[in-house]
Design a protein around this motif. Sequence first.
Motif, PDB file in Angstrom:
ATOM      1  N   PHE A   1      28.916  52.292  59.855  1.00  0.00           N
ATOM      2  CA  PHE A   1      27.989  52.213  58.718  1.00  0.00           C
ATOM      3  C   PHE A   1      27.306  50.841  58.666  1.00  0.00           C
ATOM      4  N   GLY A   2      27.432  50.063  59.737  1.00  0.00           N
ATOM      5  CA  GLY A   2      26.766  48.745  59.792  1.00  0.00           C
ATOM      6  C   GLY A   2      27.255  47.803  58.698  1.00  0.00           C
TER       7      GLY A   2
ATOM      8  N   PHE B   1      29.533  42.376  55.158  1.00  0.00           N
ATOM      9  CA  PHE B   1      29.365  42.083  53.733  1.00  0.00           C
ATOM     10  C   PHE B   1      28.991  40.627  53.509  1.00  0.00           C
ATOM     11  N   LEU B   2      28.040  40.396  52.615  1.00  0.00           N
ATOM     12  CA  LEU B   2      27.622  39.022  52.302  1.00  0.00           C
ATOM     13  C   LEU B   2      28.748  38.317  51.571  1.00  0.00           C
TER      14      LEU B   2
ATOM     15  N   GLU C   1      18.890  49.597  44.943  1.00  0.00           N
ATOM     16  CA  GLU C   1      19.527  48.903  46.071  1.00  0.00           C
ATOM     17  C   GLU C   1      19.998  49.929  47.106  1.00  0.00           C
ATOM     18  N   ILE C   2      19.701  49.625  48.368  1.00  0.00           N
ATOM     19  CA  ILE C   2      20.191  50.469  49.468  1.00  0.00           C
ATOM     20  C   ILE C   2      21.427  49.793  50.053  1.00  0.00           C
TER      21      ILE C   2
ATOM     22  N   PRO D   1      24.754  49.123  48.662  1.00  0.00           N
ATOM     23  CA  PRO D   1      25.325  48.055  47.824  1.00  0.00           C
ATOM     24  C   PRO D   1      26.684  47.556  48.322  1.00  0.00           C
TER      25      PRO D   1
ATOM     26  N   VAL E   1      21.991  53.482  46.383  1.00  0.00           N
ATOM     27  CA  VAL E   1      22.175  54.584  47.342  1.00  0.00           C
ATOM     28  C   VAL E   1      23.154  54.079  48.399  1.00  0.00           C
TER      29      VAL E   1
ATOM     30  N   LEU F   1      25.993  55.246  51.436  1.00  0.00           N
ATOM     31  CA  LEU F   1      26.473  56.336  52.291  1.00  0.00           C
ATOM     32  C   LEU F   1      28.000  56.454  52.286  1.00  0.00           C
ATOM     33  N   ASP F   2      28.679  55.336  52.229  1.00  0.00           N
ATOM     34  CA  ASP F   2      30.147  55.329  52.328  1.00  0.00           C
ATOM     35  C   ASP F   2      30.754  55.826  51.010  1.00  0.00           C
TER      36      ASP F   2
ATOM     37  N   GLY G   1      25.025  58.984  49.459  1.00  0.00           N
ATOM     38  CA  GLY G   1      24.304  59.740  50.481  1.00  0.00           C
ATOM     39  C   GLY G   1      23.529  58.812  51.390  1.00  0.00           C
TER      40      GLY G   1
ATOM     41  N   ASN H   1      20.769  44.710  51.789  1.00  0.00           N
ATOM     42  CA  ASN H   1      21.224  44.123  53.049  1.00  0.00           C
ATOM     43  C   ASN H   1      21.455  45.343  53.930  1.00  0.00           C
TER      44      ASN H   1
HETATM   45  N1  SAM Z   1      25.034  45.041  50.191  1.00  0.00           N
HETATM   46  C1  SAM Z   1      26.344  44.715  50.749  1.00  0.00           C
HETATM   47  C2  SAM Z   1      26.421  43.244  51.047  1.00  0.00           C
HETATM   48  O1  SAM Z   1      25.351  42.622  51.144  1.00  0.00           O
HETATM   49  O2  SAM Z   1      27.524  42.732  51.170  1.00  0.00           O
HETATM   50  C3  SAM Z   1      26.646  45.562  52.004  1.00  0.00           C
HETATM   51  C4  SAM Z   1      25.681  45.394  53.152  1.00  0.00           C
HETATM   52  S1  SAM Z   1      26.167  46.218  54.659  1.00  0.00           S
HETATM   53  C5  SAM Z   1      25.214  45.287  55.824  1.00  0.00           C
HETATM   54  C6  SAM Z   1      25.269  47.749  54.666  1.00  0.00           C
HETATM   55  C7  SAM Z   1      25.657  48.746  53.583  1.00  0.00           C
HETATM   56  O3  SAM Z   1      24.854  49.922  53.740  1.00  0.00           O
HETATM   57  C8  SAM Z   1      27.098  49.222  53.649  1.00  0.00           C
HETATM   58  O4  SAM Z   1      27.630  49.277  52.361  1.00  0.00           O
HETATM   59  C9  SAM Z   1      27.007  50.626  54.259  1.00  0.00           C
HETATM   60  O5  SAM Z   1      28.064  51.475  53.896  1.00  0.00           O
HETATM   61  C10 SAM Z   1      25.679  51.096  53.708  1.00  0.00           C
HETATM   62  N2  SAM Z   1      24.999  52.113  54.521  1.00  0.00           N
HETATM   63  C11 SAM Z   1      25.049  52.277  55.866  1.00  0.00           C
HETATM   64  N3  SAM Z   1      24.236  53.262  56.270  1.00  0.00           N
HETATM   65  C12 SAM Z   1      23.639  53.738  55.126  1.00  0.00           C
HETATM   66  C13 SAM Z   1      22.692  54.780  54.879  1.00  0.00           C
HETATM   67  N4  SAM Z   1      22.187  55.508  55.873  1.00  0.00           N
HETATM   68  N5  SAM Z   1      22.335  55.011  53.601  1.00  0.00           N
HETATM   69  C14 SAM Z   1      22.833  54.261  52.569  1.00  0.00           C
HETATM   70  N6  SAM Z   1      23.734  53.273  52.759  1.00  0.00           N
HETATM   71  C15 SAM Z   1      24.125  53.012  54.015  1.00  0.00           C
END
Ligand code: SAM
Length: 268
Positions: free
Chosen positions: A15-16, A19-20, A43-44, A46, A65, A67-68, A90, A112
């Motif tokens: 899921f990439g 975490f910041l 926020e995408i 979070p 939004v 996914l996890d 989702g 992020n």
């Molecule tokens: N916002 C947080 C931070 O800055 O610490 C987490 C950032 S992390 C790089 C990416 C976030 O996007 C994770 O929580 C991951 O589960 C979520 N994610 C990955 N693919 C996604 C998707 N297709 N749709 C929505 N969220 C997704």
Amino acid sequence: MTDKVHLGHRARKRFGQNFLNDDNIIDKIVTAIDPTPDDNLVEIGPGLGAITEPVVELSGKLTVVELDRDLAERLIAHPTMGSKLNVHQGDAMKFDFSSLVSETAKLKIFGNLPYNVSTPLLFHLFEFADHVEHMHFMLQKEVVNRMVAGPGSKAYGRLSVMTQYYCHAMPVIEVPPTCFKPAPKVDSAVVRLIPKEASQRSAKSTKILNTVCLEAFNQRRKTLRNSLSNLLTVEEITQLGIDPSLRAENISLSQFIEIANWIYDNKQ
Ligand code: SAM
């Protein structure tokens, strides 16, 4: 604990998840977003709420939004933020962002982003440009460089043309790997995207514009006479006032639009 476990959550690579974990950078990102209670914020990804918490403090509400499923449930159950969040569990790439638009406020989207899907996710988001006031995304620095690159630069490609077709794009913050847990292998940067007015986006078909970019940059060392040979003859390129001995990297956004519109008008 390994550095893959952060705040009791094991980071999922698929899921990439990086975490910041740096208050100074988080402050800068929140300042760039500049949230207020009147905003329609989204926020995408979070995640564990690193950006979510300070944004909600300023805005009082926020749609997310994620996914996890585990992380979405954590946010719903969050003792202070839970009631202020509208959580959609989702895939952001399938999410209809226009469903969140209100009569009074366009969307301010940020995140992020998961780096493994950042390009298709950006293309999905561009489709909602008319509903968006601005977007701020943390991405791989190399991707941000490509988004803002102009003709003549090595980084200039399809992502530059399509980003700049939809948006004014500017880099705002550079972020080293040490600011994340776990640390990614690459440098990161935040980009600000302000969608252009529909009247400024003059392609008759964005699908054709995208196809022209794909063909032209697929063989970027070749001249247009060769790289666009599936779409246009040399005479047709010349007729458009474009030198067929140029390469894709020398062609401006407005010239790409001209090529795409000519194909739309003459070859459909
Ligand atoms: N916002 C947080 C931070 O800055 O610490 C987490 C950032 S992390 C790089 C990416 C976030 O996007 C994770 O929580 C991951 O589960 C979520 N994610 C990955 N693919 C996604 C998707 N297709 N749709 C929505 N969220 C997704």
